[in-house]
Motif scaffolding. Structure first.
Motif, PDB file in Angstrom:
ATOM      1  N   ASP A  47      67.673  35.197  12.498  1.00 57.97           N
ATOM      2  CA  ASP A  47      67.192  34.864  11.152  1.00 57.97           C
ATOM      3  C   ASP A  47      65.661  34.905  11.112  1.00 57.97           C
ATOM      4  N   PRO A  48      65.082  35.731  10.254  1.00 59.86           N
ATOM      5  CA  PRO A  48      63.621  35.793  10.168  1.00 59.86           C
ATOM      6  C   PRO A  48      62.991  34.617   9.418  1.00 59.86           C
ATOM      7  N   ALA A  49      63.762  33.852   8.666  1.00 59.78           N
ATOM      8  CA  ALA A  49      63.205  32.805   7.799  1.00 59.78           C
ATOM      9  C   ALA A  49      62.354  31.770   8.535  1.00 59.78           C
ATOM     10  N   ALA A  55      54.855  31.335  10.123  1.00 59.65           N
ATOM     11  CA  ALA A  55      53.684  32.198   9.915  1.00 59.65           C
ATOM     12  C   ALA A  55      52.837  31.677   8.761  1.00 59.65           C
ATOM     13  N   SER A  56      53.485  31.260   7.695  1.00 63.44           N
ATOM     14  CA  SER A  56      52.769  30.723   6.543  1.00 63.44           C
ATOM     15  C   SER A  56      51.984  29.462   6.914  1.00 63.44           C
ATOM     16  N   VAL A  64      45.462  32.801  12.606  1.00 62.54           N
ATOM     17  CA  VAL A  64      45.807  34.128  12.100  1.00 62.54           C
ATOM     18  C   VAL A  64      46.600  34.921  13.139  1.00 62.54           C
ATOM     19  N   SER A  65      46.220  34.812  14.400  1.00 64.04           N
ATOM     20  CA  SER A  65      46.905  35.543  15.468  1.00 64.04           C
ATOM     21  C   SER A  65      48.354  35.071  15.604  1.00 64.04           C
ATOM     22  N   ASN A  69      51.784  37.297  14.900  1.00 59.25           N
ATOM     23  CA  ASN A  69      52.874  37.425  15.875  1.00 59.25           C
ATOM     24  C   ASN A  69      54.214  37.009  15.270  1.00 59.25           C
ATOM     25  N   ASP A  70      54.216  35.924  14.497  1.00 53.55           N
ATOM     26  CA  ASP A  70      55.454  35.480  13.861  1.00 53.55           C
ATOM     27  C   ASP A  70      55.943  36.513  12.843  1.00 53.55           C
ATOM     28  N   ARG A  71      55.030  37.082  12.074  1.00 55.24           N
ATOM     29  CA  ARG A  71      55.431  38.071  11.068  1.00 55.24           C
ATOM     30  C   ARG A  71      56.006  39.330  11.730  1.00 55.24           C
TER      31      ARG A  71
END
Length: 85
Positions: A47-49, A55-56, A64-65, A69-71
């Motif tokens: 699940d990407p959620a 990431a948000s 930012v890094s 990576n999460d995105r």
């Protein structure tokens, strides 16, 4: 059968952690939200959620890094086509 039940419990726990992360984020507890989203990501490996949510939070906290990576990992999960619809 026992393995399937364990997976289902893990998925339920992952979804609960995702919701807890959202509540913590709304309460402006970014550190707590980030941790819960990370735990949810481990329990919901397709699940990407949770990764998108983390990431948000990381962006808001200036990481930012980590957000990038999460995105990337979230997109990988989406591209696998196994994400819940």
């Amino acid at each position: 059968a026992a393995e399937a039940k364990a997976r289902e419990r893990g998925a339920q726990a992952g979804k609960a952690l995702l919701e807890l992360g959202r509540a913590l984020e709304q309460a402006r507890d970014l550190e707590g939200a980030e941790a819960r989203y990370g735990e949810a990501a481990e329990l919901l490996p397709d699940d990407p959620a949770p990764l998108e949510a983390r990431a948000s939070v990381r962006e808001r906290a200036g990481d930012v890094s980590g957000a990038l990576n999460d995105r990337i990992e979230a997109k990988t999960r989406k591209d696998r086509g196994t994400a819940p619809q």
